[in-house]
Design a protein around this motif. Structure first.
Motif, PDB file in Angstrom:
ATOM      1  N   SER A 294       0.833  -1.212   0.000  1.00 50.34           N
ATOM      2  CA  SER A 294       0.000   0.000   0.000  1.00 50.34           C
ATOM      3  C   SER A 294       0.864   1.257   0.000  1.00 50.34           C
ATOM      4  CB  SER A 294      -0.938   0.006   1.209  1.00 50.34           C
ATOM      5  OG  SER A 294      -0.250   0.285   2.406  1.00 50.34           O
ATOM      6  N   ARG A 295       1.997   1.225   0.722  1.00 51.28           N
ATOM      7  CA  ARG A 295       2.892   2.386   0.779  1.00 51.28           C
ATOM      8  C   ARG A 295       3.583   2.616  -0.563  1.00 51.28           C
ATOM      9  NH1 ARG A 295       3.903   3.101   6.500  1.00 51.28           N
ATOM     10  NH2 ARG A 295       3.007   1.329   7.601  1.00 51.28           N
ATOM     11  N   VAL A 296       4.013   1.515  -1.187  1.00 53.03           N
ATOM     12  CA  VAL A 296       4.691   1.633  -2.484  1.00 53.03           C
ATOM     13  C   VAL A 296       3.731   2.179  -3.540  1.00 53.03           C
ATOM     14  CG1 VAL A 296       5.771   0.329  -4.361  1.00 53.03           C
ATOM     15  CG2 VAL A 296       6.387  -0.165  -1.991  1.00 53.03           C
ATOM     16  N   LEU A 297       2.496   1.672  -3.556  1.00 57.73           N
ATOM     17  CA  LEU A 297       1.495   2.158  -4.512  1.00 57.73           C
ATOM     18  C   LEU A 297       1.215   3.645  -4.289  1.00 57.73           C
ATOM     19  CD1 LEU A 297      -1.092  -0.786  -4.537  1.00 57.73           C
ATOM     20  CD2 LEU A 297       0.423  -0.110  -6.407  1.00 57.73           C
ATOM     21  N   ALA A 298       1.091   4.052  -3.019  1.00 56.85           N
ATOM     22  CA  ALA A 298       0.820   5.461  -2.714  1.00 56.85           C
ATOM     23  C   ALA A 298       1.969   6.352  -3.160  1.00 56.85           C
ATOM     24  CB  ALA A 298       0.570   5.630  -1.213  1.00 56.85           C
ATOM     25  N   SER A 299       3.202   5.877  -2.974  1.00 56.31           N
ATOM     26  CA  SER A 299       4.364   6.688  -3.357  1.00 56.31           C
ATOM     27  C   SER A 299       4.513   6.821  -4.864  1.00 56.31           C
ATOM     28  CB  SER A 299       5.645   6.080  -2.762  1.00 56.31           C
ATOM     29  OG  SER A 299       5.938   4.828  -3.359  1.00 56.31           O
ATOM     30  N   CYS A 300       3.884   5.923  -5.626  1.00 54.78           N
ATOM     31  CA  CYS A 300       3.965   5.972  -7.099  1.00 54.78           C
ATOM     32  C   CYS A 300       3.011   6.986  -7.711  1.00 54.78           C
ATOM     33  CB  CYS A 300       3.661   4.591  -7.694  1.00 54.78           C
ATOM     34  SG  CYS A 300       4.910   3.342  -7.364  1.00 54.78           S
ATOM     35  N   TYR A 301       2.103   7.541  -6.911  1.00 58.31           N
ATOM     36  CA  TYR A 301       1.030   8.367  -7.470  1.00 58.31           C
ATOM     37  C   TYR A 301       1.547   9.596  -8.212  1.00 58.31           C
ATOM     38  CZ  TYR A 301      -3.430  10.802  -7.762  1.00 58.31           C
ATOM     39  OH  TYR A 301      -4.553  11.454  -8.215  1.00 58.31           O
ATOM     40  N   SER A 302       2.652  10.178  -7.744  1.00 62.35           N
ATOM     41  CA  SER A 302       3.164  11.401  -8.380  1.00 62.35           C
ATOM     42  C   SER A 302       3.627  11.161  -9.811  1.00 62.35           C
ATOM     43  CB  SER A 302       4.326  11.983  -7.559  1.00 62.35           C
ATOM     44  OG  SER A 302       5.394  11.044  -7.470  1.00 62.35           O
ATOM     45  N   ALA A 303       3.888   9.888 -10.180  1.00 61.86           N
ATOM     46  CA  ALA A 303       4.326   9.576 -11.543  1.00 61.86           C
ATOM     47  C   ALA A 303       3.166   9.171 -12.445  1.00 61.86           C
ATOM     48  CB  ALA A 303       5.360   8.450 -11.520  1.00 61.86           C
ATOM     49  N   VAL A 304       1.981   8.950 -11.862  1.00 59.88           N
ATOM     50  CA  VAL A 304       0.839   8.453 -12.635  1.00 59.88           C
ATOM     51  C   VAL A 304       0.154   9.561 -13.417  1.00 59.88           C
ATOM     52  CG1 VAL A 304      -1.466   7.428 -12.425  1.00 59.88           C
ATOM     53  CG2 VAL A 304       0.444   6.477 -11.123  1.00 59.88           C
ATOM     54  N   ASN A 305      -0.064  10.712 -12.754  1.00 64.08           N
ATOM     55  CA  ASN A 305      -0.825  11.800 -13.380  1.00 64.08           C
ATOM     56  C   ASN A 305      -0.242  12.293 -14.699  1.00 64.08           C
ATOM     57  OD1 ASN A 305      -3.002  11.986 -11.555  1.00 64.08           O
ATOM     58  ND2 ASN A 305      -1.766  13.151 -10.114  1.00 64.08           N
ATOM     59  N   PRO A 306       1.093  12.542 -14.793  1.00 62.75           N
ATOM     60  CA  PRO A 306       1.621  12.993 -16.092  1.00 62.75           C
ATOM     61  C   PRO A 306       1.422  11.968 -17.199  1.00 62.75           C
ATOM     62  CG  PRO A 306       3.412  12.544 -14.543  1.00 62.75           C
ATOM     63  CD  PRO A 306       2.153  12.547 -13.762  1.00 62.75           C
ATOM     64  N   CYS A 307       1.504  10.684 -16.854  1.00 63.73           N
ATOM     65  CA  CYS A 307       1.285   9.629 -17.862  1.00 63.73           C
ATOM     66  C   CYS A 307      -0.147   9.689 -18.392  1.00 63.73           C
ATOM     67  CB  CYS A 307       1.567   8.261 -17.259  1.00 63.73           C
ATOM     68  SG  CYS A 307       3.279   8.018 -16.732  1.00 63.73           S
TER      69      CYS A 307
END
Length: 325
Positions: A294-307
């Motif tokens: 859950s922590r790893v998924l949450a930390s990835c969020y900043s890279a999802v929006n630009p994609c």
């Protein structure tokens, strides 16, 4: 045990000395976590910087909330992600700088990384609200969403986020073992105040935006299907409208899905820990693995929006190709 968004993600179950009651489990390969964090940093830096450059080149205020979201996501990348990588490399959350300077940096890093998420989620709400108004009340949309008001709404996302997280400047400090963490004493009782404040953050920063975005996009989808002016359009105009509507729907679905994937598990686990009086589950290997995921998924969020933006917003993708050339 309880922390705010940045300190909770930084905290790894079983890694601190105050959790000696639990047996130590191998919750995953450190190399995998480091690889994910490094890829997230690179994608977020490149993607969000390109989004901002594309917005500056286009000068379209309609895209201002997306550029605002990119700026906020960069804060997470710069102030939280390097600490995650260091945590995995050293196995410790110790703050590198001590003393008064260390305390100030502790407060600032926690504040900036967490207002980033709040600004990002509010920007998503702003984008969804604009699309809803454009379809449901086009006349009102043209009156309300002027250039000045759009800048005002974007500014409000930062003001509201700073207000929500302003207690960080009192609470965050370096502990005796040099860990940057929240402590409400002596003004408040830490044991009772911290869970209440964290629950308040989960509701205002994550749950309410998620519910609002989902509801607005659902209404948006219904309104598109019940297009009252479809009969007055030419065949070519109808096709263009249908194609644009499909793309907006797909982007809406992608936005909500990405939000759910990155944050739903994190929200559920941390709310469960806040409300649960029994802490035996924290010694479970399965729970620790799910908690880390859950922590790893949450930390990835900043890279999802630009994609998502480059995939679904043509004007951004055109600018990206122009920049590459």
């Amino acid at each position: 045990m309880f922390g705010n968004n940045s300190s909770t993600i930084l905290h790894r179950p079983g890694s601190d000395s105050n959790e000696t009651k639990c047996a130590t489990f191998t919750v995953g390969l450190v190399e995998v976590y480091i690889t994910i964090h490094v890829v997230t940093i690179l994608v977020s830096l490149v993607g969000n910087i390109l989004l901002i450059i594309s917005y500056v080149r286009m000068k379209e205020t309609l895209m201002l909330p997306i550029a605002n979201m990119a700026v906020s996501d960069l804060l997470t990348t710069l102030f939280l992600m390097p600490r995650l990588v260091r945590r995995e490399l050293t196995g410790s959350n110790d703050f590198l700088i001590r003393g008064v300077t260390g305390t100030l940096l502790c407060k600032l890093c926690a504040f900036l990384s967490d207002i980033s998420l709040s600004v990002s989620t509010q920007s998503l709400v702003l984008i969804a609200a604009e699309r809803f108004l454009a379809i449901a009340c086009p006349i009102l949309y043209r009156k309300v969403m002027t250039v000045k008001r759009r800048y005002l709404f974007v500014g409000l996302t930062w003001i509201i986020s700073m207000g929500i997280h302003s207690p960080y400047f009192y609470g965050f400090r370096l502990s005796t073992n040099n860990i940057c963490e929240m402590n409400w004493e002596p003004a408040f009782e830490n044991k009772s105040t911290q869970p209440r404040y964290v629950l308040f953050l989960f509701v205002t920063v994550l749950l309410l935006p998620l519910i609002t975005i989902s509801v607005l996009y659902c209404i948006f989808g219904v309104k598109i299907r019940r297009d009252k002016v479809a009969s007055s359009r030419t065949e070519r105009g109808a096709l263009r409208h249908q194609e644009r509507s499909r793309k907006l729907q797909r982007m809406g679905i992608a936005t909500v899905t990405a939000f759910l994937i990155c944050w739903l598990l994190y929200i559920v686990i941390n709310v469960f820990k806040l409300l649960s009086s029994n802490t035996d589950h924290e010694c479970s290997q399965g729970f620790k693995i799910v908690d880390n995921i859950s922590r790893v998924l949450a930390s990835c969020y900043s890279a999802v929006n630009p994609c998502i933006c480059f995939i679904f917003v043509k004007s951004f993708s055109r600018q990206l190709f122009a920049l590459c050339r």
